[in-house]
Design a protein around this motif. Structure first.
Motif, PDB file in Angstrom:
ATOM      1  N   ARG A   1       0.811  -1.218   0.000  1.00  0.00           N
ATOM      2  CA  ARG A   1       0.000   0.000   0.000  1.00  0.00           C
ATOM      3  C   ARG A   1       0.843   1.266   0.000  1.00  0.00           C
ATOM      4  N   PHE A   2       2.009   1.243   0.590  1.00  0.00           N
ATOM      5  CA  PHE A   2       2.834   2.444   0.641  1.00  0.00           C
ATOM      6  C   PHE A   2       4.278   2.165   0.219  1.00  0.00           C
ATOM      7  N   VAL A   3       4.457   1.159  -0.620  1.00  0.00           N
ATOM      8  CA  VAL A   3       5.773   0.791  -1.145  1.00  0.00           C
ATOM      9  C   VAL A   3       5.688   0.786  -2.659  1.00  0.00           C
ATOM     10  N   GLU A   4       6.737   1.255  -3.295  1.00  0.00           N
ATOM     11  CA  GLU A   4       6.798   1.255  -4.747  1.00  0.00           C
ATOM     12  C   GLU A   4       8.013   0.453  -5.195  1.00  0.00           C
ATOM     13  N   ILE A   5       7.859  -0.377  -6.214  1.00  0.00           N
ATOM     14  CA  ILE A   5       8.968  -1.138  -6.774  1.00  0.00           C
ATOM     15  C   ILE A   5       9.646  -0.253  -7.814  1.00  0.00           C
ATOM     16  N   SER A   6      10.930  -0.062  -7.660  1.00  0.00           N
ATOM     17  CA  SER A   6      11.672   0.842  -8.529  1.00  0.00           C
ATOM     18  C   SER A   6      12.158   0.152  -9.794  1.00  0.00           C
ATOM     19  N   PRO A   7      11.860   0.728 -10.952  1.00  0.00           N
ATOM     20  CA  PRO A   7      12.429   0.190 -12.190  1.00  0.00           C
ATOM     21  C   PRO A   7      13.912   0.573 -12.245  1.00  0.00           C
ATOM     22  N   THR A   8      14.750  -0.335 -12.662  1.00  0.00           N
ATOM     23  CA  THR A   8      16.177  -0.053 -12.750  1.00  0.00           C
ATOM     24  C   THR A   8      16.719  -0.494 -14.103  1.00  0.00           C
ATOM     25  N   THR A   9      17.878   0.030 -14.432  1.00  0.00           N
ATOM     26  CA  THR A   9      18.508  -0.247 -15.710  1.00  0.00           C
ATOM     27  C   THR A   9      19.913  -0.788 -15.502  1.00  0.00           C
ATOM     28  N   THR A  10      20.546  -1.139 -16.594  1.00  0.00           N
ATOM     29  CA  THR A  10      21.941  -1.574 -16.535  1.00  0.00           C
ATOM     30  C   THR A  10      22.818  -0.462 -15.965  1.00  0.00           C
ATOM     31  N   GLU A  11      22.538   0.768 -16.342  1.00  0.00           N
ATOM     32  CA  GLU A  11      23.318   1.904 -15.812  1.00  0.00           C
ATOM     33  C   GLU A  11      23.178   2.016 -14.298  1.00  0.00           C
ATOM     34  N   ASP A  12      21.989   1.744 -13.785  1.00  0.00           N
ATOM     35  CA  ASP A  12      21.776   1.773 -12.336  1.00  0.00           C
ATOM     36  C   ASP A  12      22.586   0.674 -11.661  1.00  0.00           C
ATOM     37  N   ALA A  13      22.650  -0.499 -12.290  1.00  0.00           N
ATOM     38  CA  ALA A  13      23.456  -1.599 -11.750  1.00  0.00           C
ATOM     39  C   ALA A  13      24.933  -1.228 -11.759  1.00  0.00           C
ATOM     40  N   LYS A  14      25.375  -0.559 -12.815  1.00  0.00           N
ATOM     41  CA  LYS A  14      26.770  -0.105 -12.875  1.00  0.00           C
ATOM     42  C   LYS A  14      27.045   0.913 -11.770  1.00  0.00           C
ATOM     43  N   TYR A  15      26.091   1.813 -11.542  1.00  0.00           N
ATOM     44  CA  TYR A  15      26.221   2.777 -10.440  1.00  0.00           C
ATOM     45  C   TYR A  15      26.378   2.051  -9.110  1.00  0.00           C
ATOM     46  N   SER A  16      25.610   0.985  -8.922  1.00  0.00           N
ATOM     47  CA  SER A  16      25.675   0.258  -7.657  1.00  0.00           C
ATOM     48  C   SER A  16      27.086  -0.290  -7.397  1.00  0.00           C
ATOM     49  N   LEU A  17      27.787  -0.639  -8.461  1.00  0.00           N
ATOM     50  CA  LEU A  17      29.151  -1.158  -8.310  1.00  0.00           C
ATOM     51  C   LEU A  17      30.134  -0.078  -7.873  1.00  0.00           C
ATOM     52  N   SER A  18      29.785   1.184  -8.075  1.00  0.00           N
ATOM     53  CA  SER A  18      30.667   2.277  -7.664  1.00  0.00           C
ATOM     54  C   SER A  18      30.496   2.659  -6.197  1.00  0.00           C
ATOM     55  N   LEU A  19      29.462   2.135  -5.567  1.00  0.00           N
ATOM     56  CA  LEU A  19      29.204   2.459  -4.158  1.00  0.00           C
ATOM     57  C   LEU A  19      30.198   1.768  -3.243  1.00  0.00           C
ATOM     58  N   ASN A  20      30.469   2.381  -2.120  1.00  0.00           N
ATOM     59  CA  ASN A  20      31.379   1.809  -1.130  1.00  0.00           C
ATOM     60  C   ASN A  20      30.612   0.836  -0.226  1.00  0.00           C
ATOM     61  N   VAL A  21      30.122  -0.249  -0.856  1.00  0.00           N
ATOM     62  CA  VAL A  21      29.310  -1.242  -0.164  1.00  0.00           C
ATOM     63  C   VAL A  21      29.838  -2.620  -0.546  1.00  0.00           C
ATOM     64  N   SER A  22      30.050  -3.477   0.436  1.00  0.00           N
ATOM     65  CA  SER A  22      30.644  -4.786   0.149  1.00  0.00           C
ATOM     66  C   SER A  22      29.640  -5.824  -0.337  1.00  0.00           C
TER      67      SER A  22
END
Length: 75
Positions: free
Chosen positions: A2-23
């Motif tokens: 009811r108050f959650v939205e599923i976010s559409p993502t792309t390959t570019e978003d996945a590439k961005y995720s790899l640049s994050l300082n997260v293990s």
């Protein structure tokens, strides 16, 4: 959902995720998805994995305490 939205993502978003300082890749992908959909926050019980998140991170308990007296929040 009811108050959650599923976010559409792309390959570019996945590439961005790899640049994050997260293990953890799953956490990085969640952060990227939250950023894409301009989420106000990420709710998780494991906030230590999100310490460098550009999106606000809270535990469900902290979130519910902060909203418990709001009239516009109905579960």
């Amino acid at each position: 959902l009811r108050f959650v939205e599923i976010s559409p993502t792309t390959t570019e978003d996945a590439k961005y995720s790899l640049s994050l300082n997260v293990s953890d890749l799953e956490v990085a992908l969640q952060i990227a998805a939250a950023k894409v959909c301009q989420a106000e926050m990420i709710l998780t019980r494991n906030i230590k994995h999100y310490k460098d998140s550009p999106v606000l991170v809270q535990t469900p308990e902290i979130f519910l305490k902060s909203w418990s007296n709001k009239n516009d929040f109905n579960l």
